[in-house]
Design a protein around this motif. Sequence first.
Motif, PDB file in Angstrom:
ATOM      1  N   GLU A  93       0.828  -1.209   0.000  1.00  0.00           N
ATOM      2  CA  GLU A  93       0.000   0.000   0.000  1.00  0.00           C
ATOM      3  C   GLU A  93       0.864   1.261   0.000  1.00  0.00           C
ATOM      4  OE1 GLU A  93      -2.468  -0.563   3.391  1.00  0.00           O
ATOM      5  OE2 GLU A  93      -4.072  -1.539   2.258  1.00  0.00           O
ATOM      6  N   LYS A  94       2.016   1.200   0.646  1.00  0.00           N
ATOM      7  CA  LYS A  94       2.888   2.370   0.705  1.00  0.00           C
ATOM      8  C   LYS A  94       3.657   2.585  -0.594  1.00  0.00           C
ATOM      9  CE  LYS A  94       3.620   2.599   5.715  1.00  0.00           C
ATOM     10  NZ  LYS A  94       4.628   2.522   6.796  1.00  0.00           N
ATOM     11  N   ASN A  95       4.108   1.485  -1.212  1.00  0.00           N
ATOM     12  CA  ASN A  95       4.921   1.656  -2.425  1.00  0.00           C
ATOM     13  C   ASN A  95       4.104   1.609  -3.709  1.00  0.00           C
ATOM     14  OD1 ASN A  95       4.418  -1.083  -3.010  1.00  0.00           O
ATOM     15  ND2 ASN A  95       6.400  -1.757  -2.218  1.00  0.00           N
ATOM     16  N   GLY A  96       2.760   1.441  -3.592  1.00  0.00           N
ATOM     17  CA  GLY A  96       1.900   1.492  -4.769  1.00  0.00           C
ATOM     18  C   GLY A  96       1.741   0.170  -5.495  1.00  0.00           C
ATOM     19  N   PHE A  97       2.435  -0.872  -5.046  1.00  0.00           N
ATOM     20  CA  PHE A  97       2.332  -2.167  -5.714  1.00  0.00           C
ATOM     21  C   PHE A  97       0.979  -2.831  -5.464  1.00  0.00           C
ATOM     22  CE2 PHE A  97       3.518  -6.706  -6.340  1.00  0.00           C
ATOM     23  CZ  PHE A  97       4.044  -6.601  -7.612  1.00  0.00           C
ATOM     24  N   ILE A  98       0.197  -2.270  -4.544  1.00  0.00           N
ATOM     25  CA  ILE A  98      -1.102  -2.847  -4.200  1.00  0.00           C
ATOM     26  C   ILE A  98      -2.039  -2.892  -5.407  1.00  0.00           C
ATOM     27  CG2 ILE A  98      -2.071  -0.631  -3.473  1.00  0.00           C
ATOM     28  CD1 ILE A  98      -2.645  -4.078  -1.824  1.00  0.00           C
ATOM     29  N   THR A  99      -1.863  -1.954  -6.337  1.00  0.00           N
ATOM     30  CA  THR A  99      -2.726  -1.972  -7.529  1.00  0.00           C
ATOM     31  C   THR A  99      -2.460  -3.209  -8.377  1.00  0.00           C
ATOM     32  OG1 THR A  99      -1.112  -0.620  -8.714  1.00  0.00           O
ATOM     33  CG2 THR A  99      -2.873   0.544  -7.567  1.00  0.00           C
ATOM     34  N   GLU A 100      -1.201  -3.643  -8.451  1.00  0.00           N
ATOM     35  CA  GLU A 100      -0.878  -4.870  -9.179  1.00  0.00           C
ATOM     36  C   GLU A 100      -1.473  -6.086  -8.471  1.00  0.00           C
ATOM     37  OE1 GLU A 100       0.670  -4.972 -12.080  1.00  0.00           O
ATOM     38  OE2 GLU A 100       0.917  -2.798 -12.111  1.00  0.00           O
ATOM     39  N   ILE A 101      -1.445  -6.068  -7.153  1.00  0.00           N
ATOM     40  CA  ILE A 101      -2.022  -7.171  -6.375  1.00  0.00           C
ATOM     41  C   ILE A 101      -3.535  -7.242  -6.593  1.00  0.00           C
ATOM     42  CG2 ILE A 101      -2.430  -8.007  -4.026  1.00  0.00           C
ATOM     43  CD1 ILE A 101       0.418  -8.435  -5.025  1.00  0.00           C
ATOM     44  N   ASP A 102      -4.200  -6.093  -6.637  1.00  0.00           N
ATOM     45  CA  ASP A 102      -5.653  -6.081  -6.871  1.00  0.00           C
ATOM     46  C   ASP A 102      -5.986  -6.710  -8.214  1.00  0.00           C
ATOM     47  OD1 ASP A 102      -5.941  -4.848  -4.464  1.00  0.00           O
ATOM     48  OD2 ASP A 102      -6.279  -2.841  -5.262  1.00  0.00           O
ATOM     49  N   HIS A 103      -5.244  -6.329  -9.241  1.00  0.00           N
ATOM     50  CA  HIS A 103      -5.472  -6.932 -10.561  1.00  0.00           C
ATOM     51  C   HIS A 103      -5.253  -8.442 -10.511  1.00  0.00           C
ATOM     52  CE1 HIS A 103      -4.499  -2.868 -12.697  1.00  0.00           C
ATOM     53  NE2 HIS A 103      -5.707  -2.893 -12.163  1.00  0.00           N
ATOM     54  N   TYR A 104      -4.204  -8.848  -9.833  1.00  0.00           N
ATOM     55  CA  TYR A 104      -3.869 -10.264  -9.708  1.00  0.00           C
ATOM     56  C   TYR A 104      -4.993 -11.028  -9.025  1.00  0.00           C
ATOM     57  CZ  TYR A 104      -1.009 -14.335  -8.342  1.00  0.00           C
ATOM     58  OH  TYR A 104      -0.502 -15.595  -8.155  1.00  0.00           O
ATOM     59  N   MET A 105      -5.502 -10.473  -7.932  1.00  0.00           N
ATOM     60  CA  MET A 105      -6.550 -11.156  -7.165  1.00  0.00           C
ATOM     61  C   MET A 105      -7.855 -11.248  -7.964  1.00  0.00           C
ATOM     62  SD  MET A 105      -5.353 -12.179  -4.261  1.00  0.00           S
ATOM     63  CE  MET A 105      -6.793 -12.380  -3.217  1.00  0.00           C
ATOM     64  N   ILE A 106      -8.261 -10.153  -8.617  1.00  0.00           N
ATOM     65  CA  ILE A 106      -9.508 -10.170  -9.391  1.00  0.00           C
ATOM     66  C   ILE A 106      -9.426 -11.219 -10.500  1.00  0.00           C
ATOM     67  CG2 ILE A 106     -10.917  -8.820 -10.993  1.00  0.00           C
ATOM     68  CD1 ILE A 106     -10.231  -6.341  -9.278  1.00  0.00           C
ATOM     69  N   SER A 107      -8.304 -11.264 -11.212  1.00  0.00           N
ATOM     70  CA  SER A 107      -8.152 -12.234 -12.303  1.00  0.00           C
ATOM     71  C   SER A 107      -8.197 -13.663 -11.781  1.00  0.00           C
ATOM     72  CB  SER A 107      -6.833 -11.982 -13.048  1.00  0.00           C
ATOM     73  OG  SER A 107      -6.838 -10.715 -13.663  1.00  0.00           O
ATOM     74  N   HIS A 108      -7.509 -13.945 -10.658  1.00  0.00           N
ATOM     75  CA  HIS A 108      -7.470 -15.311 -10.138  1.00  0.00           C
ATOM     76  C   HIS A 108      -8.818 -15.742  -9.567  1.00  0.00           C
ATOM     77  CE1 HIS A 108      -3.161 -15.116 -10.755  1.00  0.00           C
ATOM     78  NE2 HIS A 108      -3.048 -16.381 -10.358  1.00  0.00           N
ATOM     79  N   VAL A 109      -9.514 -14.813  -8.903  1.00  0.00           N
ATOM     80  CA  VAL A 109     -10.844 -15.173  -8.379  1.00  0.00           C
ATOM     81  C   VAL A 109     -11.794 -15.473  -9.533  1.00  0.00           C
ATOM     82  CG1 VAL A 109     -12.878 -14.258  -7.196  1.00  0.00           C
ATOM     83  CG2 VAL A 109     -10.608 -13.962  -6.193  1.00  0.00           C
ATOM     84  N   ALA A 110     -11.764 -14.628 -10.577  1.00  0.00           N
ATOM     85  CA  ALA A 110     -12.621 -14.880 -11.738  1.00  0.00           C
ATOM     86  C   ALA A 110     -12.253 -16.197 -12.408  1.00  0.00           C
ATOM     87  CB  ALA A 110     -12.495 -13.718 -12.724  1.00  0.00           C
ATOM     88  N   ARG A 111     -10.973 -16.499 -12.470  1.00  0.00           N
ATOM     89  CA  ARG A 111     -10.525 -17.757 -13.075  1.00  0.00           C
ATOM     90  C   ARG A 111     -11.011 -18.956 -12.256  1.00  0.00           C
ATOM     91  NH1 ARG A 111      -4.377 -17.656 -13.541  1.00  0.00           N
ATOM     92  NH2 ARG A 111      -4.985 -15.783 -14.716  1.00  0.00           N
ATOM     93  N   ASP A 112     -10.930 -18.864 -10.935  1.00  0.00           N
ATOM     94  CA  ASP A 112     -11.396 -19.965 -10.075  1.00  0.00           C
ATOM     95  C   ASP A 112     -12.913 -20.148 -10.186  1.00  0.00           C
ATOM     96  OD1 ASP A 112      -8.828 -20.433  -9.248  1.00  0.00           O
ATOM     97  OD2 ASP A 112      -9.007 -19.377  -7.336  1.00  0.00           O
ATOM     98  N   GLN A 113     -13.641 -19.056 -10.201  1.00  0.00           N
ATOM     99  CA  GLN A 113     -15.098 -19.146 -10.319  1.00  0.00           C
ATOM    100  C   GLN A 113     -15.492 -19.838 -11.623  1.00  0.00           C
ATOM    101  OE1 GLN A 113     -16.776 -18.789  -7.689  1.00  0.00           O
ATOM    102  NE2 GLN A 113     -17.429 -16.663  -7.315  1.00  0.00           N
TER     103      GLN A 113
END
Length: 729
Positions: free
Chosen positions: A534-554
């Motif tokens: 959250e401090k270094n801004g990498f959280i946006t990449e993590i959000d994209h990663y999580m949304i894609s993987h959750v959609a893939r699992d569903q």
Amino acid sequence: MTDKVAAAQKHAEKARKKNEKLIRKLRKNRWWLSFVMYIFICILATVLLAVAAVWMITYTVEDKIQNEYQNVVRMGRIYDEKSAVSDTEAFQALRYEERPFYVLDAAGQTKCSYGRNTSIEESGYFMISTYQIGEDFDEEYHEEDDEAYDEDISVQFDDSGNEDVEEPDDYADDKLVEYEDKSIVVYLDSDNEYIRQNEKGEFSVDIAKLFGFNFSLKDGVNVNIETGEAKVVPFWIQTDVRDGKLVAKSSIVIEARDTLIVLVVVVIYVIVILVGFVIAIINFIGNFKNHSRVNKLLFTDMTTNSHNWMWFLYQGNALMRKWRNADKNYAVMDFDFVKFRNFCMAHSVQEGERVLCTVDDVICSHLDKKELCSHNSSAHYAVLMKYDSDENLNNRINSILRELEHIDDKHVFAYHVGVDKLNARYDEEGKPVKRRDIDLEKAYNNACAASATLADNDDTAIAFFDEKLVEEQRWLDIVQENQQKALDNEEFVVYYQPKYDPRTNELKGAEALIRWQSPEYGFVTPGRIIPIFEKNGFITEIDHYMISHVARDQKAWLDKGFKCVPISVNVSRAHFVESDLAEQIRDMVDAEGAPRNLVEIELTESAFFDDKKALITTIKKMKEYGFAVSMDDFGAGYSSLNSLKDMPLDVLKLDADFFRGETDGDRGEIVVAEAIRLAQKLNMHTVAEGVEVKEQVDFLAEQGCDMIQGYYYAKPIPKEEYEARMQVS
């Protein structure tokens, strides 16, 4: 990434050493070297003056001696030419030179003489640096030459009856040739008082006496000019003639004007040297003042008009590296004025700077001459303090803080102090070790790191740097160096925490949570990585990663025929500066082929304090695209009912703090019950987080809570375990 960080650190270290070198070069006090150079130049100029004066005087004397010698040599040539005819003829020719002389034969007996013979037996040489003597006669005697000579000579008689002879022009036009022999044989005159002789038989003229100069260590240089009187230095010059020697009387005549010319030249030289010396001294003083001004400008803080960080770094490193301080304990501190910017906003920048000056004065008043303080940046002060014990150090810091808190009658200020202790080190024999490798900048950074741990505290506080902070910094570096590689290699894994209906115990949903399964560092919980992201801004990449993987699992679970429920995915507030966030989420989910209604977008309550208008626009778009939107951690902060009024949310998640501790008779039950009732009236579903005991489940079921997420039902579990729960349900 590691190589880049190492290269950056190496570059920073190189730049720091270069700056220190420049500072040391500038700070070196070389004024004495300039002064020595000025003195050397003045001495050199004085020596050159003396050499020039002596050379000029010597040249004047030598020139007169050379002229006299030329005359005597010419007399010798005349004698040789005339003696070839008869001695009487030769004697007669020499008499017209009007100077006393005598001729010696080979046996040393006087053949003839003219005038009073005042020469004495003491003889020697005049050493002349260089001279030229007339030479224009053939060695062989010619009759016609003698006749021409006789015709050109006119004889006159003076008052005493002596004949005067005017020499012909042929002798006056003699050409000048240089002789290799640079010595003139002379005899002293009985009336002479200016010529001295050394042990080698060489004569020299007493120039100082002759020109009226008197040199004395006591009286200095005195000049005595006898105006209108000439000084005569008589001496006799010898030259070889046929079958003997000719000795003629000569003299150097020094007139007053000769002395005056030399004196004028000397005075001019002295004036030039004095003017040059004065200019040099003025220039030296000006350079010294300019050097002092540059040093002051370089090491002065423009805000407090006191010392700045560069001065602190230079003086501190020099102080710590001294032998006499090797056995002393020092503490490097960072004094941080809490909420200084808020003070400037409420008052003015000028008022804030006035307070900073007062802070600097107060801190300096508590330090001795061997301790340092400088205004570093904004509202930070660097302090180097000696201490005997931890208790002594704490007492001194608290004493400073007590005074700083009340430097203004209308305010009570707060300060954060970070401390890094630099204790004395001792060798095996118990002797103190000199701090050769001390790095004050690193120590201050450590103090700042300790101070940064107090960022969430608005009150005055002190934090000490320790190894725990070092480990935290190392972990921060590890995470930042490996985050992109972990993402590319899909080392981040998705865990799911189920949500159950408290009335039917039926699986109604889940929340996707991230874990890092690192080959090098093992299993890493989100609490150790999410704050860094959250401090270094990498959280946006993590959000994209999580949304894609959750959609893939569903999509995979649907293909297997499982009964899928909506899964919520956290989206950081950092994303909401992007105007196309809704489109990004839509495209990622569609790319995996999952239904949009099975992916719920979860926002933290803090996101609602950002650009409210942009947030509402994004939420409306996501709802139009078929996504459910929920507010996470409701009640964790300063929740605004206006947010519920304005935001078209689908789900309200009650923070886990509501359900920690006993619920019976707790005021929290009233708040929870009313929050659930409010959500129902707004057509929102409710989820209770952090539920761990059955009494809480029963209470929430009674109040009509739609779902419960907590350890009572399940902790976050891997995808495989979640699949098993889906099949059971």
